[in-house]
Design an enzyme around this catalytic site. Structure first.
Site, short mmCIF file in Angstrom:
data_model
loop_
_atom_site.label_atom_id
_atom_site.label_comp_id
_atom_site.label_asym_id
_atom_site.label_seq_id
_atom_site.Cartn_x
_atom_site.Cartn_y
_atom_site.Cartn_z
N GLU A 82 0.82 -1.20 0.00
CA GLU A 82 0.00 0.00 0.00
C GLU A 82 0.86 1.27 0.00
OE1 GLU A 82 -4.11 1.48 1.12
OE2 GLU A 82 -3.16 0.20 -0.34
N ASP A 83 1.90 1.26 0.81
CA ASP A 83 2.62 2.50 1.10
C ASP A 83 4.02 2.58 0.53
OD1 ASP A 83 0.42 3.17 2.59
OD2 ASP A 83 1.28 2.58 4.50
#
Ligand code: MN
Length: 488
Positions: A82-83
């Site tokens: 996600e990051d």
């Protein structure tokens, strides 16, 4: 700035894993930690802490819940795709399909943003489907959310409110349905102050005062009970004073009930004595001894051993008048019932680990899911508090492997077959629902397990089915298959 040291946190994780006797490759775990550490390098959380502290805290919680090694590793890796620039493919290459799948499940859930009640059912549905693929995804999500709630004070108020409200309306009810009482209580108590700040202040002022007075008294009762049970030869593993200080939100909800009307004196289980005994027979034996000592309050004896709560909770509860005219609640249970009450579905990992085979887990999970769905339809209170639009006209049925198929109410086995695959629909000649043969016009119910019987020589669907089926998807597939034949 905090001075939490990632290396120390990792050592703590290793200790918890050893203490809880969680099997698995510790070298691989270290690789997962290094991998996450490198991927998040340079990132900081809103608190100013290095980002890696968050996945470490998530993994720590999962280890405390005694979950398996792949779940803990997925906890370490859960925010990587996600990051950061690192992809799921790379996670799969390094740590295998099982862990990559778990991380993928969490990443998908991370994309859901809570936007008030109109999104409630949609969110819940997606959680549902994610859970049915692998229940561990939701357990990682709980651990992730718990740490986010603990560090919520650094976020702006609107974000605090959104995350806390979503926790109360979606996460806590799911934890409750999965009977993970401990996690449900933690989620609620952390979210409480952000959603109802005034009432939170009120509760945290009145409770400790009342609690202190009662606790002292209960210690005395505890000693008396202990002595008497010993005289009657009833073995007790544990007897402890249980305060509701850790379940403030559920206490708050209780105080709001009309007949209680915010009167703390009407709450009898603010503080209770809990007895853990070796066997079910001892539970009833202890109850008998208690009722010999103290007069029971009529209507307050609850046998959740013979009649477990819908989420599986078991215990004997009784409220008694002591000689001084005080009112005391007792809860009596075995160790296994206690673990079930605290850890619910997560408790099964310890007892049911079968060498990495997921089948047993899925079947157990399926049972829980079916139970849960029944409860959603049976439990008026739940339906009153939240408007479950999607559940009111959708049903969830299962393939024999446990995959969830989401259909409108009134759907038939033919709808089901076409939703699984066109060719399954075209070759369909019969169906079994919960192992019973049914006709193809049979209306499916939530929780049904549906098996389609096919004839591989059959090439076209029955044209009459167009009038039987409920979904437009099945209708158009039937028409397409018939037209194809006509054109030949
Ligand atoms: Mn996270």
């Amino acid at each position: 700035m905090s001075d939490i040291n990632p290396q120390q946190e990792f050592e703590k994780l290793l200790t918890t894993i050893k203490d809880n006797q969680i099997a698995g490759d510790l070298e691989l775990l270290r690789l997962a930690y290094d991998f996450a550490f490198d991927a998040h390098a340079g990132q900081v959380r809103a608190s100013g802490e290095p980002y890696i502290i968050h996945p470490l805290a998530t993994a720590q919680k999962l280890a405390e819940m005694k979950l398996d090694m792949p779940t803990i590793m997925a906890g370490l890796l859960h925010d990587v795709p996600e990051d950061t620039k690192v992809t799921l493919k790379e996670i799969e290459k390094n740590f295998g399909v099982e862990i990559a799948k778990l991380v993928e499940g969490i990443t998908k859930l991370g994309k859901l943003k809570y936007r008030g009640m109109e999104r409630y059912a949609e969110n819940l549905r997606k959680m549902f489907v994610a859970m049915s693929e692998d229940i561990r995804v939701i357990l990682i999500k709980f651990a992730d959310r718990l740490h986010n709630l603990k560090t919520l004070d650094v976020l702006p108020p609107d974000k605090q409110f959104r995350i806390a409200k979503e926790t109360l309306e979606i996460y806590a009810p799911i934890a409750d349905r999965l009977a993970i009482g401990k996690i449900k209580g933690e989620l609620e108590d952390l979210a409480f102050q952000y959603v109802y700040p005034e009432d939170y202040k009120w509760i945290t002022t009145i409770i400790p005062r009342e609690y202190k007075i009662k606790e002292k008294y209960l210690q005395e009762v505890k000693d008396k009970v202990k002595k008497k049970l010993a005289e009657e030869n009833i073995v007790i593993d544990e007897i402890s004073v249980q305060g509701r200080t850790k379940h403030l939100y559920s206490l708050y909800k209780k105080l709001l009930r009309p007949h209680i009307n915010r009167d703390l004196n009407k709450i009898y289980d603010l503080i209770a004595l809990r007895l853990i005994v070796p066997t079910v027979v001892d539970c009833y034996g202890a109850l008998g001894v208690l009722h010999g000592m103290f007069r029971p309050m009529p209507g307050r004896i609850k046998d959740y051993i013979a009649n477990p709560k819908p989420n599986g909770y078991q215990s004997l509860h009784t409220t008694v008048f002591t000689d001084d005219g005080e009112i005391v609640e007792f809860q009596i249970r075995t160790r296994e019932m206690h673990d079930q009450a605290e850890f619910g579905i997560a408790a099964h990992w310890n007892y049911k680990e079968t060498g990495g085979k997921t089948t047993a887990k899925n079947i157990k999970w399926l049972e829980e899911l079916v139970k849960w769905q029944k409860q959603i339809t049976d439990n008026d209170q739940f339906l009153q508090t939240v408007k479950l639009d999607v559940f009111q006209n959708r049903i969830f049925v299962f393939t024999p492997k446990g995959d969830v198929i989401d259909l409108p109410e009134g759907a038939t086995p033919i709808d089901f077959a076409y939703h699984v695959h066109s060719s399954l629909g075209d070759k369909c000649v019969g169906a079994r629902v919960n192992e019973q043969l049914v006709n193809l016009g049979h209306q499916l119910q939530s929780g049904d397990i549906v098996e389609i019987i096919t004839d591989k020589n059959r090439k076209t669907p029955n044209p009459d089915w167009v009038d039987t089926v409920k979904t437009s998807m099945a209708k158009s597939k039937i028409r397409a298959a018939i037209n194809k034949i006509k054109l030949k």
